[in-house]
Design a protein around this motif. Structure first.
Motif, PDB file in Angstrom:
ATOM      1  N   PRO A 148       0.864  -1.194   0.000  1.00 48.57           N
ATOM      2  CA  PRO A 148       0.000   0.000   0.000  1.00 48.57           C
ATOM      3  C   PRO A 148       0.894   1.236   0.000  1.00 48.57           C
ATOM      4  CG  PRO A 148       0.082  -0.962   2.197  1.00 48.57           C
ATOM      5  CD  PRO A 148       0.855  -1.889   1.294  1.00 48.57           C
ATOM      6  N   LEU A 149       1.050   1.857  -1.152  1.00 57.11           N
ATOM      7  CA  LEU A 149       2.017   2.942  -1.314  1.00 57.11           C
ATOM      8  C   LEU A 149       1.732   4.133  -0.397  1.00 57.11           C
ATOM      9  CD1 LEU A 149       2.464   2.988  -5.202  1.00 57.11           C
ATOM     10  CD2 LEU A 149       3.752   1.697  -3.474  1.00 57.11           C
ATOM     11  N   GLY A 150       2.807   4.737   0.076  1.00 59.37           N
ATOM     12  CA  GLY A 150       2.701   5.924   0.915  1.00 59.37           C
ATOM     13  C   GLY A 150       2.269   5.650   2.337  1.00 59.37           C
ATOM     14  N   THR A 151       2.365   4.410   2.781  1.00 56.68           N
ATOM     15  CA  THR A 151       1.933   4.036   4.127  1.00 56.68           C
ATOM     16  C   THR A 151       3.123   3.584   4.974  1.00 56.68           C
ATOM     17  OG1 THR A 151       1.574   1.700   3.585  1.00 56.68           O
ATOM     18  CG2 THR A 151      -0.256   3.222   3.157  1.00 56.68           C
ATOM     19  N   ALA A 152       2.838   3.255   6.243  1.00 60.19           N
ATOM     20  CA  ALA A 152       3.886   2.734   7.120  1.00 60.19           C
ATOM     21  C   ALA A 152       4.461   1.440   6.543  1.00 60.19           C
ATOM     22  CB  ALA A 152       3.319   2.483   8.515  1.00 60.19           C
ATOM     23  N   ALA A 153       3.602   0.623   5.958  1.00 56.25           N
ATOM     24  CA  ALA A 153       4.057  -0.635   5.357  1.00 56.25           C
ATOM     25  C   ALA A 153       5.003  -0.366   4.195  1.00 56.25           C
ATOM     26  CB  ALA A 153       2.859  -1.455   4.892  1.00 56.25           C
ATOM     27  N   HIS A 154       4.731   0.687   3.429  1.00 58.58           N
ATOM     28  CA  HIS A 154       5.588   1.055   2.301  1.00 58.58           C
ATOM     29  C   HIS A 154       6.968   1.481   2.807  1.00 58.58           C
ATOM     30  CE1 HIS A 154       6.231   3.885  -1.430  1.00 58.58           C
ATOM     31  NE2 HIS A 154       6.947   2.786  -1.512  1.00 58.58           N
ATOM     32  N   TYR A 155       6.978   2.319   3.842  1.00 54.43           N
ATOM     33  CA  TYR A 155       8.250   2.747   4.420  1.00 54.43           C
ATOM     34  C   TYR A 155       9.031   1.548   4.950  1.00 54.43           C
ATOM     35  CZ  TYR A 155      11.552   4.632   7.811  1.00 54.43           C
ATOM     36  OH  TYR A 155      12.686   4.900   8.532  1.00 54.43           O
ATOM     37  N   PHE A 206       8.808  -1.553   3.983  1.00 56.54           N
ATOM     38  CA  PHE A 206       9.254  -2.333   2.832  1.00 56.54           C
ATOM     39  C   PHE A 206      10.530  -1.737   2.237  1.00 56.54           C
ATOM     40  CE2 PHE A 206       9.003  -2.116  -1.901  1.00 56.54           C
ATOM     41  CZ  PHE A 206       9.437  -3.410  -2.181  1.00 56.54           C
ATOM     42  N   LEU A 207      10.519  -0.424   1.984  1.00 58.32           N
ATOM     43  CA  LEU A 207      11.691   0.242   1.417  1.00 58.32           C
ATOM     44  C   LEU A 207      12.908   0.109   2.334  1.00 58.32           C
ATOM     45  CD1 LEU A 207      10.098   3.550   0.039  1.00 58.32           C
ATOM     46  CD2 LEU A 207      10.840   1.555  -1.288  1.00 58.32           C
ATOM     47  N   SER A 208      12.678   0.286   3.623  1.00 59.83           N
ATOM     48  CA  SER A 208      13.775   0.217   4.586  1.00 59.83           C
ATOM     49  C   SER A 208      14.355  -1.192   4.670  1.00 59.83           C
ATOM     50  CB  SER A 208      13.292   0.672   5.969  1.00 59.83           C
ATOM     51  OG  SER A 208      12.872   2.015   5.942  1.00 59.83           O
ATOM     52  N   GLN A 209      13.483  -2.193   4.654  1.00 55.04           N
ATOM     53  CA  GLN A 209      13.964  -3.574   4.718  1.00 55.04           C
ATOM     54  C   GLN A 209      14.723  -3.946   3.449  1.00 55.04           C
ATOM     55  OE1 GLN A 209      11.661  -6.784   6.624  1.00 55.04           O
ATOM     56  NE2 GLN A 209       9.998  -5.312   6.906  1.00 55.04           N
ATOM     57  N   MET A 210      14.200  -3.553   2.288  1.00 51.13           N
ATOM     58  CA  MET A 210      14.901  -3.870   1.037  1.00 51.13           C
ATOM     59  C   MET A 210      16.260  -3.169   0.999  1.00 51.13           C
ATOM     60  SD  MET A 210      12.972  -6.081  -0.377  1.00 51.13           S
ATOM     61  CE  MET A 210      12.623  -6.541   1.349  1.00 51.13           C
ATOM     62  N   ASN A 211      16.318  -1.951   1.507  1.00 49.33           N
ATOM     63  CA  ASN A 211      17.588  -1.235   1.575  1.00 49.33           C
ATOM     64  C   ASN A 211      18.565  -1.972   2.483  1.00 49.33           C
ATOM     65  OD1 ASN A 211      19.286   1.247   1.164  1.00 49.33           O
ATOM     66  ND2 ASN A 211      19.016   1.397   3.380  1.00 49.33           N
ATOM     67  N   HIS A 212      18.070  -2.473   3.606  1.00 48.48           N
ATOM     68  CA  HIS A 212      18.908  -3.221   4.543  1.00 48.48           C
ATOM     69  C   HIS A 212      19.465  -4.486   3.903  1.00 48.48           C
ATOM     70  CE1 HIS A 212      20.288  -5.345   8.104  1.00 48.48           C
ATOM     71  NE2 HIS A 212      19.437  -6.325   7.855  1.00 48.48           N
ATOM     72  N   PHE A 213      18.626  -5.164   3.123  1.00 48.84           N
ATOM     73  CA  PHE A 213      19.050  -6.424   2.512  1.00 48.84           C
ATOM     74  C   PHE A 213      19.770  -6.230   1.173  1.00 48.84           C
ATOM     75  CE2 PHE A 213      15.452  -8.160   5.141  1.00 48.84           C
ATOM     76  CZ  PHE A 213      16.242  -8.978   5.943  1.00 48.84           C
ATOM     77  N   PHE A 254      11.685   8.215   1.251  1.00 47.47           N
ATOM     78  CA  PHE A 254      10.733   8.269   0.145  1.00 47.47           C
ATOM     79  C   PHE A 254      11.291   9.061  -1.043  1.00 47.47           C
ATOM     80  CE2 PHE A 254       6.667   7.473   2.831  1.00 47.47           C
ATOM     81  CZ  PHE A 254       6.831   6.103   2.658  1.00 47.47           C
ATOM     82  N   VAL A 255      11.995  10.152  -0.756  1.00 46.01           N
ATOM     83  CA  VAL A 255      12.603  10.945  -1.826  1.00 46.01           C
ATOM     84  C   VAL A 255      13.652  10.102  -2.550  1.00 46.01           C
ATOM     85  CG1 VAL A 255      14.067  12.924  -2.359  1.00 46.01           C
ATOM     86  CG2 VAL A 255      12.176  13.188  -0.757  1.00 46.01           C
ATOM     87  N   GLY A 256      14.479   9.410  -1.777  1.00 47.37           N
ATOM     88  CA  GLY A 256      15.524   8.576  -2.355  1.00 47.37           C
ATOM     89  C   GLY A 256      14.975   7.451  -3.218  1.00 47.37           C
ATOM     90  N   ALA A 257      13.768   6.968  -2.841  1.00 48.29           N
ATOM     91  CA  ALA A 257      13.145   5.878  -3.593  1.00 48.29           C
ATOM     92  C   ALA A 257      12.332   6.395  -4.779  1.00 48.29           C
ATOM     93  CB  ALA A 257      12.239   5.069  -2.673  1.00 48.29           C
ATOM     94  N   GLY A 258      12.250   7.737  -4.895  1.00 50.55           N
ATOM     95  CA  GLY A 258      11.490   8.309  -5.987  1.00 50.55           C
ATOM     96  C   GLY A 258       9.991   8.303  -5.750  1.00 50.55           C
TER      97      GLY A 258
END
Length: 332
Positions: free
Chosen positions: A137-144, A146-153, A304-308
């Protein structure tokens, strides 16, 4: 003295806070989530908010925090309970004039991403998620998260097929096998876990600085024009949280909360056990609205800015936090 009598006694002072400004809004609309059980729902069902505010309240359920932002922008919603910080940040970054007025709940264990069990991917092999299809669900806590976990991995999100889906839709898609991973919260997250596994626990996410909390939010114009009414609203919420914190009250509150949330009592109790409801004193501390929340929001915005996902962030998010209602509620 009955449980309702106790709570009404506790919020009697909140009614005094309302004063003449209550007439500024003859009725208000408040947004909340189904399958997201919280103590405020006991007061909601028992009519305690209306009693304290002296105003009719229309309660409307939403699927995502982004939808809450849109409804507040259009003037259809005056207060949003438990809006995720990421969707709030997205709206504020775009110039929407809304503010956080309290910390509704902290829940690092109740917002996550689930990988389809058939893939047999865990945190040790998360790199294999590259190229996979994920419902977020874009723009939500779950989205953040998701992005943070993918960045970590070290997984390049650009290599993935990211589909915008509300948590309930993502859970259904995961069950059908049409996606490889789904992200969400609450009841939808529980259903996701029936068909897959998480990569990181709540504690592991917190160690990485991936915080998850929701806030009560409102348009700045509503806050300024109905300050006493808002203080009364926050006081009722705080008193309901305090009652839930006393285990002696939970047996009576649980069935009411569960029914209003559209959940079984067992699932409601399980979900609530993963929630933390900060007191007003805690919310006003440096750890939350006294400073850290604004810093955290800047971090979310920059991710979010970094992820576009958004074009730009604010220089500071201090102006998006308004503690005047909490301070008045504490004084009342």
């Amino acid at each position: 003295m009955t449980l309702k009598t106790k709570l009404m006694s506790a919020v009697a002072g909140a009614a005094m806070l309302t004063g003449a400004q209550a007439s500024a809004a003859d009725e208000i609309t408040v947004a909340y989530f189904l399958e997201w059980p919280m103590p405020f729902q006991f007061a909601k069902v028992e009519g305690m908010y209306e009693e304290a505010l002296g105003t009719k309240i229309n309660w409307v359920s939403f699927d995502t925090g982004t939808a809450m932002s849109a409804a507040m922008a259009s003037g259809d919603v005056h207060i949003s309970v438990s809006q995720g910080v990421p969707p709030f940040v997205v709206a504020a970054s775009a110039g929407q004039d809304i503010q956080i007025v309290d910390v509704a709940v902290s829940y690092s264990e109740n917002d996550n991403c689930v990988v389809a069990s058939g893939l047999e991917i865990d945190k040790m092999s998360a790199g294999e998620l590259a190229g996979k299809k994920v419902a977020v669900p874009l723009g939500t806590a779950a989205h953040y998260g998701f992005l943070s976990q993918m960045n970590h991995f070290g997984v390049d999100v650009a290599s993935m097929e990211v589909v915008d889906m509300a948590p309930a839709e993502g859970a259904a898609a995961l069950a059908q096998g049409s996606i490889d991973m789904a992200c969400g919260w609450g009841g939808a997250l529980r259903r996701m876990k029936e068909h897959g596994n998480i990569l990181l626990t709540g504690a592991e996410k917190e160690e990485l600085g991936i915080l998850v909390f929701d806030a009560t939010t409102a348009p700045t114009s509503f806050i300024s024009e109905n300050s006493d009414m808002l203080a009364s609203f926050l006081k009722v919420t705080a008193d309901a949280n305090a009652m839930w914190a006393d285990e002696a009250n939970q047996a009576k509150m649980l069935p009411v909360i569960a029914k209003d949330a559209g959940m079984s009592e067992e699932d409601t109790a399980s979900t609530l056990s993963t929630f933390k409801f900060p007191t007003i004193d805690e919310q006003l501390s440096e750890a939350w609205l006294g400073g850290n929340a604004a810093t955290f929001m800047k971090g979310v915005a920059d991710v979010f800015v970094g992820a576009g996902s958004i074009p730009s962030s604010l220089d500071s998010y201090e102006g998006t936090v308004n503690t005047s209602g909490l301070k008045a509620a504490m004084g009342g």
